[in-house]
Design a protein around this motif. Structure first.
Motif, PDB file in Angstrom:
ATOM      1  N   ALA A 184       0.833  -1.209   0.000  1.00  0.00           N
ATOM      2  CA  ALA A 184       0.000   0.000   0.000  1.00  0.00           C
ATOM      3  C   ALA A 184       0.862   1.252   0.000  1.00  0.00           C
ATOM      4  N   GLU A 185       1.910   1.237   0.785  1.00  0.00           N
ATOM      5  CA  GLU A 185       2.801   2.404   0.872  1.00  0.00           C
ATOM      6  C   GLU A 185       3.513   2.664  -0.449  1.00  0.00           C
ATOM      7  N   GLN A 186       3.839   1.597  -1.174  1.00  0.00           N
ATOM      8  CA  GLN A 186       4.546   1.753  -2.452  1.00  0.00           C
ATOM      9  C   GLN A 186       3.695   2.455  -3.502  1.00  0.00           C
ATOM     10  N   CYS A 187       2.389   2.420  -3.349  1.00  0.00           N
ATOM     11  CA  CYS A 187       1.512   3.099  -4.314  1.00  0.00           C
ATOM     12  C   CYS A 187       1.835   4.587  -4.402  1.00  0.00           C
ATOM     13  N   ASN A 188       2.307   5.176  -3.304  1.00  0.00           N
ATOM     14  CA  ASN A 188       2.654   6.594  -3.293  1.00  0.00           C
ATOM     15  C   ASN A 188       3.766   6.928  -4.268  1.00  0.00           C
ATOM     16  N   TYR A 189       4.624   5.953  -4.565  1.00  0.00           N
ATOM     17  CA  TYR A 189       5.771   6.196  -5.437  1.00  0.00           C
ATOM     18  C   TYR A 189       5.431   6.006  -6.916  1.00  0.00           C
ATOM     19  N   VAL A 190       4.249   5.478  -7.173  1.00  0.00           N
ATOM     20  CA  VAL A 190       3.817   5.249  -8.558  1.00  0.00           C
ATOM     21  C   VAL A 190       3.016   6.425  -9.083  1.00  0.00           C
ATOM     22  N   MET A 191       2.155   6.974  -8.248  1.00  0.00           N
ATOM     23  CA  MET A 191       1.234   8.019  -8.678  1.00  0.00           C
ATOM     24  C   MET A 191       1.228   9.162  -7.664  1.00  0.00           C
ATOM     25  N   ASP A 192       1.342  10.386  -8.166  1.00  0.00           N
ATOM     26  CA  ASP A 192       1.248  11.579  -7.326  1.00  0.00           C
ATOM     27  C   ASP A 192      -0.199  12.047  -7.346  1.00  0.00           C
ATOM     28  N   SER A 193      -0.954  11.719  -6.318  1.00  0.00           N
ATOM     29  CA  SER A 193      -2.393  12.010  -6.312  1.00  0.00           C
ATOM     30  C   SER A 193      -2.666  13.500  -6.388  1.00  0.00           C
ATOM     31  N   HIS A 194      -1.804  14.318  -5.762  1.00  0.00           N
ATOM     32  CA  HIS A 194      -2.005  15.772  -5.805  1.00  0.00           C
ATOM     33  C   HIS A 194      -1.814  16.286  -7.226  1.00  0.00           C
ATOM     34  N   ALA A 195      -0.767  15.818  -7.889  1.00  0.00           N
ATOM     35  CA  ALA A 195      -0.508  16.247  -9.274  1.00  0.00           C
ATOM     36  C   ALA A 195      -1.630  15.813 -10.192  1.00  0.00           C
ATOM     37  N   LEU A 196      -2.160  14.615  -9.965  1.00  0.00           N
ATOM     38  CA  LEU A 196      -3.241  14.099 -10.805  1.00  0.00           C
ATOM     39  C   LEU A 196      -4.466  15.003 -10.733  1.00  0.00           C
ATOM     40  N   SER A 197      -4.870  15.399  -9.541  1.00  0.00           N
ATOM     41  CA  SER A 197      -6.049  16.242  -9.404  1.00  0.00           C
ATOM     42  C   SER A 197      -5.800  17.644  -9.940  1.00  0.00           C
ATOM     43  N   GLU A 198      -4.559  18.108  -9.848  1.00  0.00           N
ATOM     44  CA  GLU A 198      -4.227  19.456 -10.308  1.00  0.00           C
ATOM     45  C   GLU A 198      -4.201  19.547 -11.837  1.00  0.00           C
ATOM     46  N   GLN A 199      -3.741  18.499 -12.506  1.00  0.00           N
ATOM     47  CA  GLN A 199      -3.599  18.548 -13.960  1.00  0.00           C
ATOM     48  C   GLN A 199      -4.621  17.638 -14.634  1.00  0.00           C
ATOM     49  N   LYS A 200      -5.863  17.788 -14.240  1.00  0.00           N
ATOM     50  CA  LYS A 200      -6.953  17.033 -14.844  1.00  0.00           C
ATOM     51  C   LYS A 200      -6.854  17.151 -16.362  1.00  0.00           C
ATOM     52  N   LEU A 201      -6.914  16.026 -17.045  1.00  0.00           N
ATOM     53  CA  LEU A 201      -6.567  15.984 -18.463  1.00  0.00           C
ATOM     54  C   LEU A 201      -7.432  16.909 -19.307  1.00  0.00           C
ATOM     55  N   ALA A 202      -8.733  16.966 -19.041  1.00  0.00           N
ATOM     56  CA  ALA A 202      -9.612  17.822 -19.836  1.00  0.00           C
ATOM     57  C   ALA A 202      -9.150  19.271 -19.798  1.00  0.00           C
ATOM     58  N   THR A 203      -8.716  19.737 -18.635  1.00  0.00           N
ATOM     59  CA  THR A 203      -8.224  21.102 -18.497  1.00  0.00           C
ATOM     60  C   THR A 203      -6.999  21.317 -19.358  1.00  0.00           C
ATOM     61  N   GLN A 204      -6.080  20.359 -19.337  1.00  0.00           N
ATOM     62  CA  GLN A 204      -4.854  20.457 -20.131  1.00  0.00           C
ATOM     63  C   GLN A 204      -5.149  20.495 -21.631  1.00  0.00           C
ATOM     64  N   ILE A 205      -6.112  19.681 -22.069  1.00  0.00           N
ATOM     65  CA  ILE A 205      -6.475  19.631 -23.482  1.00  0.00           C
ATOM     66  C   ILE A 205      -7.067  20.950 -23.929  1.00  0.00           C
ATOM     67  N   LEU A 206      -7.976  21.486 -23.142  1.00  0.00           N
ATOM     68  CA  LEU A 206      -8.637  22.744 -23.518  1.00  0.00           C
ATOM     69  C   LEU A 206      -7.626  23.896 -23.550  1.00  0.00           C
ATOM     70  N   LYS A 207      -6.682  23.899 -22.619  1.00  0.00           N
ATOM     71  CA  LYS A 207      -5.634  24.926 -22.646  1.00  0.00           C
ATOM     72  C   LYS A 207      -4.838  24.846 -23.928  1.00  0.00           C
ATOM     73  N   ALA A 208      -4.533  23.619 -24.352  1.00  0.00           N
ATOM     74  CA  ALA A 208      -3.719  23.425 -25.560  1.00  0.00           C
ATOM     75  C   ALA A 208      -4.488  23.790 -26.832  1.00  0.00           C
ATOM     76  N   LEU A 209      -5.809  23.610 -26.816  1.00  0.00           N
ATOM     77  CA  LEU A 209      -6.617  23.892 -28.005  1.00  0.00           C
ATOM     78  C   LEU A 209      -6.784  25.393 -28.234  1.00  0.00           C
ATOM     79  N   PHE A 210      -6.774  26.161 -27.163  1.00  0.00           N
ATOM     80  CA  PHE A 210      -7.046  27.594 -27.302  1.00  0.00           C
ATOM     81  C   PHE A 210      -5.876  28.428 -26.789  1.00  0.00           C
TER      82      PHE A 210
END
Length: 359
Positions: free
Chosen positions: A333-359
């Motif tokens: 369970a502890e090793q999961c922290n080293y695979v995925m950064d949960s804070h970064a994931l919520s901050e860079q939600k993919l839809a937001t990134q795509i829309l920024k890139a489109l416009f």
């Protein structure tokens, strides 16, 4: 703004492509983007399920073949023409076409290019060239940054790694930093994807039968296209501490309650990793092999290998080992922290990134 998504589901393909596309579609919808799907009518498709999520679906004609992957690879021009027919009927610009399909590549994308503003590819094989403006590969690999070198243009914006994983809002609403797992196993979660055409769910249930007692609870999840649902239900109904769930929208809740998961590699890996759920994993499709082997090096999961080589005793033996070693489960369970950064994931939600890139 208007977006089309070209993807498929079937008994052979499974439901993972559609489910991750639905996650992205819902993210875009929340930002007032009109999203429509194009899917082929195949046995085990999820067309009605997509419509139930309030998305319009245009359907390509049904084909009666053993391998849809092979058919589409060979008949990519027919698939492209069918897709173009729907795109041409629109009265407004189609800003983005998203394609999530292992049988389609640069040739198909080049044929589609004149009819859309931008093209995005969702892939995790890195085995073919693409003509796309954006590429998503949400999986964990040792060579992640070099994985698509030479396969896409230098101008292509790449979203790589589990920090761009397509997780549904039910997961993103959870703060993983407050999840504590002590390694004790009292709740087992079983999920082998929406289709599970090889019957791995039943295999897992038979395997853990000897470990069942009143203090152990089991939650089993299946999709609408699982061909073994009736047999699974019959087994679950014979035990008061086994609960069967079909095509649910509360997966995160069940994973949070669980102490160990038994399931397939693929998209569900990121859901389990996000909630720090240790997992016993089978590789049920060729495209899961590289990902599962890479994840096993992190010690966040334990892989049993290819599902065709896995026996009931293998599952029983590994689960019994973990039940008897809670400290090992806690470290997973502890090793999961080293695979995925949960804070970064919520901050860079993919839809937001795509829309920024489109416009």
């Amino acid at each position: 703004m208007q977006v089309y998504i070209r993807t498929d589901a079937s008994i052979q393909i499974g439901s993972g492509h559609v489910m991750r596309c639905l996650t992205l579609a819902n993210q875009l919808k929340q930002k007032n983007v009109l999203v429509k799907f194009i899917c082929r009518e195949l046995t085990g498709n999820m067309i009605e399920y997509i419509r139930q999520q309030d998305f319009e679906v245009f359907t390509l004609k049904e084909i009666d073949v053993l391998s849809h992957w092979d058919w589409t690879t060979e008949h990519w021009q027919e698939d492209a023409r069918g897709t173009i027919n729907f795109l041409q009927n629109e009265n407004q610009l189609i800003n983005l076409l998203i394609v999530d399909h292992y049988s389609l590549d640069m040739k198909w994308e080049e044929m589609i290019r004149p009819f859309v503003g931008k093209i995005m590819v969702i892939d995790d094989l890195a085995d073919r060239n693409h003509d796309c403006d954006f590429l998503l590969d949400q999986n964990y690999y040792i060579n992640m940054e070099r994985r698509y070198k030479g396969l896409v243009s230098e101008k292509c914006m790449q979203f790589l790694g589990p920090n761009f994983a397509l997780l549904r809002d039910e997961f993103l609403a959870i703060d993983p930093t407050i999840i504590l797992r002590d390694g004790e196993i009292h709740n087992i979660f079983i999920f082998f994807g929406g289709a599970d055409s090889s019957g791995e769910t039943l295999k897992a249930l038979y395997a853990i039968e000897r470990l069942l007692h009143d203090e152990v609870k089991v939650n089993v999840v299946v999709g609408v296209s699982n061909p073994y649902t009736s047999k699974i239900k019959e087994f679950c109904d014979s035990y008061k501490n086994i609960q069967l769930h079909c095509q649910i929208d509360y997966m995160a809740k069940l994973m949070l309650e669980a102490d160990i998961a038994i399931g397939a590699g693929g998209s569900a890996s990121w859901e389990r990793i996000y909630v720090k759920l240790p997992s016993i994993v089978e590789i049920v499709a060729d495209n899961q092999k590289e990902l599962t082997e890479a994840l096993e090096t992190t010690n966040a999961i334990y892989s049993l290998g290819k599902n065709s080589d896995v026996k009931e005793h293998d599952i029983f033996q590994q689960l019994k080992l973990l039940i008897d070693n809670p400290e090992k489960v806690k470290r997973m369970a502890e090793q999961c922290n080293y695979v995925m950064d949960s804070h970064a994931l919520s901050e860079q939600k993919l839809a937001t990134q795509i829309l920024k890139a489109l416009f």
